[in-house]
Design a protein around this motif. Structure first.
Motif, PDB file in Angstrom:
ATOM      1  N   ALA A  84       0.839  -1.211   0.000  1.00 21.48           N
ATOM      2  CA  ALA A  84       0.000   0.000   0.000  1.00 21.48           C
ATOM      3  C   ALA A  84       0.867   1.252   0.000  1.00 21.48           C
ATOM      4  O   ALA A  84       0.597   2.216  -0.733  1.00 21.48           O
ATOM      5  CB  ALA A  84      -0.921  -0.016   1.213  1.00 21.48           C
ATOM      6  N   SER A  87       2.567   1.556  -3.462  1.00 23.77           N
ATOM      7  CA  SER A  87       1.641   1.971  -4.516  1.00 23.77           C
ATOM      8  C   SER A  87       1.232   3.431  -4.368  1.00 23.77           C
ATOM      9  O   SER A  87       1.025   4.135  -5.368  1.00 23.77           O
ATOM     10  CB  SER A  87       0.394   1.077  -4.503  1.00 23.77           C
ATOM     11  N   MET A  88       1.137   3.909  -3.124  1.00 22.72           N
ATOM     12  CA  MET A  88       0.749   5.304  -2.905  1.00 22.72           C
ATOM     13  C   MET A  88       1.896   6.265  -3.207  1.00 22.72           C
ATOM     14  O   MET A  88       1.675   7.368  -3.710  1.00 22.72           O
ATOM     15  CB  MET A  88       0.275   5.492  -1.455  1.00 22.72           C
ATOM     16  N   GLU A  96       0.168  -2.661  -6.403  1.00 19.71           N
ATOM     17  CA  GLU A  96      -1.289  -2.720  -6.264  1.00 19.71           C
ATOM     18  C   GLU A  96      -1.797  -4.145  -6.471  1.00 19.71           C
ATOM     19  O   GLU A  96      -2.657  -4.621  -5.729  1.00 19.71           O
ATOM     20  CB  GLU A  96      -1.954  -1.794  -7.291  1.00 19.71           C
ATOM     21  N   GLY A  99      -0.841  -6.447  -3.549  1.00 19.02           N
ATOM     22  CA  GLY A  99      -1.680  -6.127  -2.401  1.00 19.02           C
ATOM     23  C   GLY A  99      -3.079  -6.688  -2.524  1.00 19.02           C
ATOM     24  O   GLY A  99      -3.591  -7.335  -1.596  1.00 19.02           O
ATOM     25  N   GLN A 163      -6.100   2.809  -4.569  1.00 23.42           N
ATOM     26  CA  GLN A 163      -5.917   3.953  -3.665  1.00 23.42           C
ATOM     27  C   GLN A 163      -6.802   3.825  -2.432  1.00 23.42           C
ATOM     28  O   GLN A 163      -6.359   4.045  -1.302  1.00 23.42           O
ATOM     29  CB  GLN A 163      -6.231   5.251  -4.413  1.00 23.42           C
ATOM     30  N   SER A 166      -5.668   0.910  -0.221  1.00 29.50           N
ATOM     31  CA  SER A 166      -4.392   1.230   0.429  1.00 29.50           C
ATOM     32  C   SER A 166      -4.623   2.035   1.700  1.00 29.50           C
ATOM     33  O   SER A 166      -3.998   1.781   2.737  1.00 29.50           O
ATOM     34  CB  SER A 166      -3.488   2.015  -0.527  1.00 29.50           C
ATOM     35  N   THR A 169      -6.135  -0.270   4.294  1.00 28.50           N
ATOM     36  CA  THR A 169      -5.108  -1.201   4.780  1.00 28.50           C
ATOM     37  C   THR A 169      -4.210  -0.529   5.807  1.00 28.50           C
ATOM     38  O   THR A 169      -3.911  -1.102   6.864  1.00 28.50           O
ATOM     39  CB  THR A 169      -4.257  -1.727   3.608  1.00 28.50           C
TER      40      THR A 169
END
Length: 253
Positions: A84, A87-88, A96, A99, A163, A166, A169
């Protein structure tokens, strides 16, 4: 320097969906084979070689499934939390995918830990369930997994779904230390940790420790094989309009 260059190149290749898909052809059979060997050895050693417990008799043997499953429920969530963040921050598509592909596996491990814990708890505590701190926080983790799966499925745009999941999470990460330290922070029916790496504590007989470690590694390689299998399918789905996927399909007829 050559090793660092190789690792850096490998990292960038693994960030490419095309290269990732190619590597999975080698990793999945490798991880699956190791998983099967370790699991057969762990189950045989745990069921037939390890001695009965002096208090619990043979009923403790469910530990060789319950404990590794509980460990994996936390491990998989931390993998998802790491993905997360990646990916962010770096917007890597494969982060992504890893995850989202991990969520169902983590939920399965958590469910297995809850069920086997209940089965083990019945003869030990006289009840299938108690609102104990460890059990309750593990149940919350299961609901977190289900929430992440549902949220990911509800949003059609996969980048937007990534998004949103994430954020959820990372919010749920607060539950991980609660699960780990619950038996220390609160008066708990659940027994304390028998293995504490940080303190060098191993309060378990070596003949019981060996199958427990074997099963723990077997579960990790199982996760690695399954998450790669799920991820490669998601890669193909997301990249289905790309040139390399069309070439791959044409090659396989």
């Amino acid at each position: 320097m050559n090793i660092l260059k190789f690792l850096w190149t490998f990292y960038h290749q693994m960030a490419s969906p095309r290269h990732f898909y190619g590597y999975t052809n080698y990793f999945i059979p490798f991880f699956t084979t190791i998983c099967m060997v370790l699991m057969v050895a762990g189950l045989y050693y745990g069921l037939f070689v390890a001695p009965p417990d002096y208090q619990q008799g043979d009923s403790y043997r469910i530990m060789f499934i319950h404990v590794p499953a509980a460990w994996m429920s936390l491990f998989v969530y931390m993998v998802m939390a790491t993905m997360a963040v990646v990916s962010m921050v770096w917007r890597l598509k494969l982060a992504e995918i890893i995850g989202s592909s991990s969520a169902l596996i983590g939920a399965a491990f958590t469910f297995l830990a809850l069920v086997t814990g209940s089965i083990w708890g019945k003869p030990m505590w006289g009840t299938w369930w108690a609102w104990d701190a460890r059990l309750t926080s593990e149940l919350i983790l299961f609901f977190l997994y289900l929430g992440i799966i549902a949220l990911n499925s509800a949003i059609e745009d996969k980048r937007k779904a990534a998004q949103a999941t994430s954020v959820l999470t990372l919010v749920g990460v607060v539950n991980i230390p609660i699960i780990h330290y619950s038996v220390t922070w609160w008066n708990s029916l659940h027994q304390g940790a028998t293995i504490d790496i940080m303190k060098g504590k191993v309060a378990i007989d070596i003949q019981m420790l060996i199958p427990l470690i074997l099963m723990a590694f077997a579960f990790k390689f199982f996760y690695a094989a399954v998450v790669l299998k799920r991820a490669r399918c998601e890669v193909l789905n997301r990249e289905r309009n790309s040139t390399w996927v069309k070439e791959l399909i044409s090659q396989k007829g």
